[in-house]
Design a protein around this motif. Structure first.
Motif, PDB file in Angstrom:
ATOM      1  N   GLN A 108      82.185  36.795  58.663  1.00  0.00           N
ATOM      2  CA  GLN A 108      82.306  35.615  57.879  1.00  0.00           C
ATOM      3  C   GLN A 108      82.347  36.310  56.244  1.00  0.00           C
ATOM      4  N   PHE A 147      82.528  28.523  65.557  1.00  0.00           N
ATOM      5  CA  PHE A 147      82.403  29.870  64.708  1.00  0.00           C
ATOM      6  C   PHE A 147      83.930  29.480  64.531  1.00  0.00           C
ATOM      7  N   SER A 176      77.964  29.048  59.525  1.00  0.00           N
ATOM      8  CA  SER A 176      77.274  29.801  59.413  1.00  0.00           C
ATOM      9  C   SER A 176      75.572  29.466  60.276  1.00  0.00           C
ATOM     10  N   LYS A 234      85.074  27.638  61.120  1.00  0.00           N
ATOM     11  CA  LYS A 234      85.226  28.464  59.187  1.00  0.00           C
ATOM     12  C   LYS A 234      86.377  27.814  59.741  1.00  0.00           C
ATOM     13  N   ARG A 244      74.265  30.432  64.042  1.00  0.00           N
ATOM     14  CA  ARG A 244      72.997  31.079  64.257  1.00  0.00           C
ATOM     15  C   ARG A 244      72.699  30.460  65.143  1.00  0.00           C
ATOM     16  N   ILE A 249      80.149  38.036  64.126  1.00  0.00           N
ATOM     17  CA  ILE A 249      80.010  36.693  63.421  1.00  0.00           C
ATOM     18  C   ILE A 249      79.969  37.071  62.185  1.00  0.00           C
TER      19      ILE A 249
END
Lengths: 599, 246
Positions: A596, A525, A492, A529, A496, A592
């Motif tokens: 998440q 990402f 995350s 993840k 960002r 995103i």
């Protein structure tokens, strides 16, 4: 001759010194007794002379012991006083007539005299009494024959009486017993007087013997009066027995003028006796009897004095308590002393001084008490009480002294303390509370730490801090151990950062770089993840992975759109306008956010 | 963090602030009155010092002496017990309290073992014990925190011993606070306190308590207090005016 001249004065001086100065200095007494004969017959009599001499003006009367086998009576005293160089010396001769009662060997015991606490005594004397000679026999038998007759006759020219001043008395109250001997005829010998039996009484002679003339029924009598003080020792009915007097009188007959007969005759032996007297002795009332009452009856006063009032501890002070008055002074017991805990008390010495003025037994008894204060300070000898019964007022009385204050200074501490410790250990006299605390500075000690809220509240901090540290430590541990976890947790933050970079590029018209950053962000990402290598990942691969994670088709579609446009932008960046770029950036953020939540 | 602890500690230790000059002179006056034998005036002055918020054991001790000399045994006991609350180790206070209690016939003197236990229980002042527990607590957490990052065996054992120490001293502190705060004690201040079977004059008198006797307050229902006599295991109701809480 010359030597003699010198020696004689020296001897005289030495003798004078020994006889006058030495006794005068030491105030000594000498007592001697002598008798006029060592052998006598039963109807004879013996004269005992007791000579008391000393360098004092007031020679005490000797105490005549009980003489077994004799009847004794005093036949007076003669005094000889001399004053040499201001020193008084006197000698008194007391004469006693002893009449034997039985034959055999008798011993006249030692006669003693008490003077200033010292006792002087003579040596005993042996006397042999022989039976009456045959010549004297009739005289001896005479009295028994003529007994009744003579008593009757005694009403006439010779008789005895006894009387008391009162017949109803309290225990220990004085009764004055008077024995009177009336005579109007000449006596041929010393009369033998045997006093009345006074069992149950304490007796005290009341000298002097009175001699006077009295006229009764027209006849002149020579009267001899002997008084005795009696103190009943117990209550109830008591009897004073008969008093007897034996004497030989001149025969009163017609041949009175016969000079020789009268002169040589032994006369007539007669025995006279008085009547017994009944006395009622009342007990002392119980009502109002004071606690300290010890049986004194009469009228008394008490006084106390000390020889000094200023002294040091360890020194001695003499307390003298005088009880004086009329009554049986000899029988007075020690007065009650109060609390003398602060003193060490030594033995009490008592002495008495009797006077028989006006035929009343009176005088004083004094107690000498030696006290030694144990502590310093102002000490008090409490009031001393003495209780007695006053027969005149028929009530108990208590007299007391006033308390005596003593100012005691601390004596030599060493000696007193060592005495106290070695002899008695520590002696507790009075126990009391300890004295004040007088420190100067006062502080408020009432603040208790645990009552302070800030203090108590503070204790929450350490566990909280510790917990924080614990969590931090856990996290650090996991990140270092688990790569997937580390990538996931960092994903995350990384995305960002990349989006932020893309955002910056959005404003600078660099379409190619913008899409490049956007696609990289998305790819990495997803790779982080799901912990798959992101480099070189194609859209088909991404689709496959997302489908495996059961991501919604619409999100996959969005991802696909953004990715295809990024690919397109790399080759023809000019074709895409600003609006498209912005919507793609927004779409990426949305993807995103959604991803998440899911992965 | 360490600095905070240090500041706090200094702050707490210097918690007993010196009293003003007025109070000091009042104390001098009161002592002079006492020594002249004027106990009533001395009592008034000592009480005034206490009303001024100065809680010094010496003042309570002297007040106890003055009450004793003034023949107020109950109040003397009360003052001595209050002094002991402030200075639990003072031998003078204990001596005088014991002496005054000897006049109360029912008050059983403490046995040597009880005295020893009592002495051990009160061997440190309450504030010192509190601070000890406090620092042990902080130290325990510091060492624990260090142990998180430096896993050494000695540190573990230090932590175990610190934990045991904290547990024991904490229990002790709790006992001290409990006996002081939770159990409300009172002293009989009248010659003979009448303890009734219920809160009201209508109830019969169950027993009487002598002046100076220590009681435990169980319940308050003004103007009646339910009290208990610990060693006898008896309880009853007494009028509020007849006792005073320590």
């Amino acid at each position: 001759m010359k030597i003699k001249k010198i020696i004689i004065p020296i001897v005289v001086i030495i003798i004078a010194y020994v006889y006058c100065v030495l006794p005068a200095n030491s105030q000594q007494l000498t007592i001697q007794s002598s008798i006029d004969k060592n052998t006598l017959s039963l109807d004879d009599q013996l004269t005992l002379r007791v000579v008391v001499s000393g360098s004092v003006s007031n020679v005490p009367k000797p105490a005549i012991p009980e003489l077994k086998g004799f009847t004794s009576y005093s036949s007076g005293r003669s005094q000889n006083v001399s004053i040499v160089n201001g020193k008084v010396s006197s000698s008194v001769t007391f004469t006693y007539v002893l009449v034997p009662q039985s034959e055999g060997k008798h011993i006249i015991p030692a006669v003693t005299v008490n003077f200033k606490g010292q006792t002087y005594s003579t040596s005993p004397i042996e006397v042999e009494v022989l039976a009456s000679s045959s010549k004297q026999a009739p005289a001896k038998t005479a009295p028994s024959k003529s007994y009744p007759q003579t008593v009757r006759q005694a009403r006439g020219n010779i008789f005895v009486t006894t009387g008391v001043d009162k017949k109803k008395v309290y225990v220990n109250e004085q009764i004055q017993l008077t024995f009177s001997f009336f005579q109007s005829v000449r006596l041929l010998n010393q009369p033998q007087y045997s006093p009345a039996d006074t069992t149950g009484f304490w007796t005290e002679d009341l000298p002097p013997q009175r001699n006077y003339k009295s006229r009764i029924e027209g006849r002149d009598y020579q009267v001899v009066e002997i008084k005795t003080a009696l103190f009943p020792t117990s209550s109830g009915k008591h009897t004073i027995g008969k008093a007897n007097l034996k004497c030989a009188v001149e025969e009163v007959s017609g041949r009175r003028d016969d000079f020789f007969k009268g002169f040589f005759s032994r006369g007539k032996n007669i025995a006279l006796e008085s009547k017994p007297i009944n006395i009622t002795v009342l007990p002392l009332p119980d009502e109002g009897k004071p606690a300290g009452f010890k049986g004194a009856v009469g009228q008394f006063g008490i006084s106390a004095k000390v020889d000094k009032t200023e002294l040091k501890t360890g020194e001695a002070v003499t307390l003298t308590v005088d009880i004086s008055g009329s009554g049986n002074v000899k029988a007075i017991s020690e007065p009650v002393l109060g609390n003398l805990d602060n003193f060490k008390r030594y033995e009490t010495v008592s002495s008495f001084n009797l006077s028989k003025k006006d035929y009343r037994v009176q005088g004083s008894k004094s107690y000498t008490i030696v006290l030694s204060p144990l502590v310093s300070g102002k000490l008090t000898i409490p009031a001393i009480r003495f209780s007695y019964f006053d027969p005149k007022k028929k009530s108990y009385r208590t007299v007391k002294t006033s308390p005596i204050g003593l100012n005691v200074k601390q004596g030599e501490r060493e000696t007193t303390s060592s005495v106290v410790i070695t002899q008695e250990g520590i002696k507790y006299l009075t126990k009391d509370i300890l004295h004040l605390k007088t420190k100067r500075e006062l502080k408020d000690h009432g603040n208790l730490v645990y009552k302070n809220n800030a203090f108590v509240g503070f204790h929450v901090i350490p566990p909280v801090v510790f917990l924080g540290l614990l969590l931090y430590r856990r996290r650090v541990e996991k990140l270092s151990r688990d790569v997937g976890y580390a990538r996931r947790t960092r994903a995350s933050g990384m995305v960002r950062k990349r989006l932020k970079k893309a955002r910056e590029l959005l404003d600078t018209d660099k379409t190619k770089e913008f899409y490049s950053a956007l696609s990289e962000g998305l790819t990495k990402f997803i790779g982080d993840k799901l912990n798959v290598p992101a480099v070189g990942m194609t859209m088909a691969q991404i689709e496959e992975i997302l489908k495996k994670e059961k991501v919604e088709e619409s999100i996959i579609e969005d991802v696909r759109n953004v990715m295809s446009r990024s690919d397109f932008a790399r080759f023809a960046p000019a074709e895409l306008d600003k609006g498209q770029l912005k919507s793609d950036y927004g779409l990426s953020e949305k993807i995103i956010m959604k991803l998440q939540k899911i992965i | 963090m360490k600095r905070i602890i240090l500041i706090l500690g200094i702050l707490l230790i210097s918690g007993s602030a010196p009293a003003s000059a007025d109070v000091a002179s009042l104390f001098g006056q009161a002592n002079a009155c006492y020594e002249k034998g004027n106990c009533a005036d001395a009592i008034r002055s000592y009480e005034e010092i206490i009303e001024n918020g100065v809680r010094d054991p010496a003042v309570y001790y002297n007040l106890g002496n003055a009450y004793y000399k003034n023949n107020q045994l109950g109040r003397a006991v009360l003052a001595y017990k209050r002094a002991l609350r402030l200075s639990s180790r003072d031998a003078d206070i204990k001596n005088n309290l014991e002496y005054v209690l000897s006049f109360i016939k029912e008050e059983r003197p403490k046995s040597p073992i009880e005295k020893l236990l009592d002495r051990l229980f009160n061997i440190v002042s309450l504030n010192a014990l509190t601070l000890f527990v406090h620092y042990t607590y902080i130290l325990l957490f510091i060492i624990l925190a260090v142990y998180l990052f430096v896993k050494r065996k000695p540190l573990f054992w230090i932590n175990v011993s610190l934990g045991i120490m904290l547990l024991l001293s904490g229990a002790w502190l709790y006992g001290r606070i409990y006996s002081r705060e939770i159990i409300k004690k009172a002293v009989v201040i009248v010659t003979q306190g009448q303890v009734r079977n219920g809160p009201g004059e209508d109830y019969s008198v169950a027993f009487t308590v002598p002046e100076g006797k220590e009681l435990v307050i169980i319940e308050r229902r003004n103007p009646w207090y339910e009290i208990g006599v610990k060693e006898k295991g008896i309880r009853g109701w007494i009028r509020r005016e007849e006792i005073e809480q320590i």
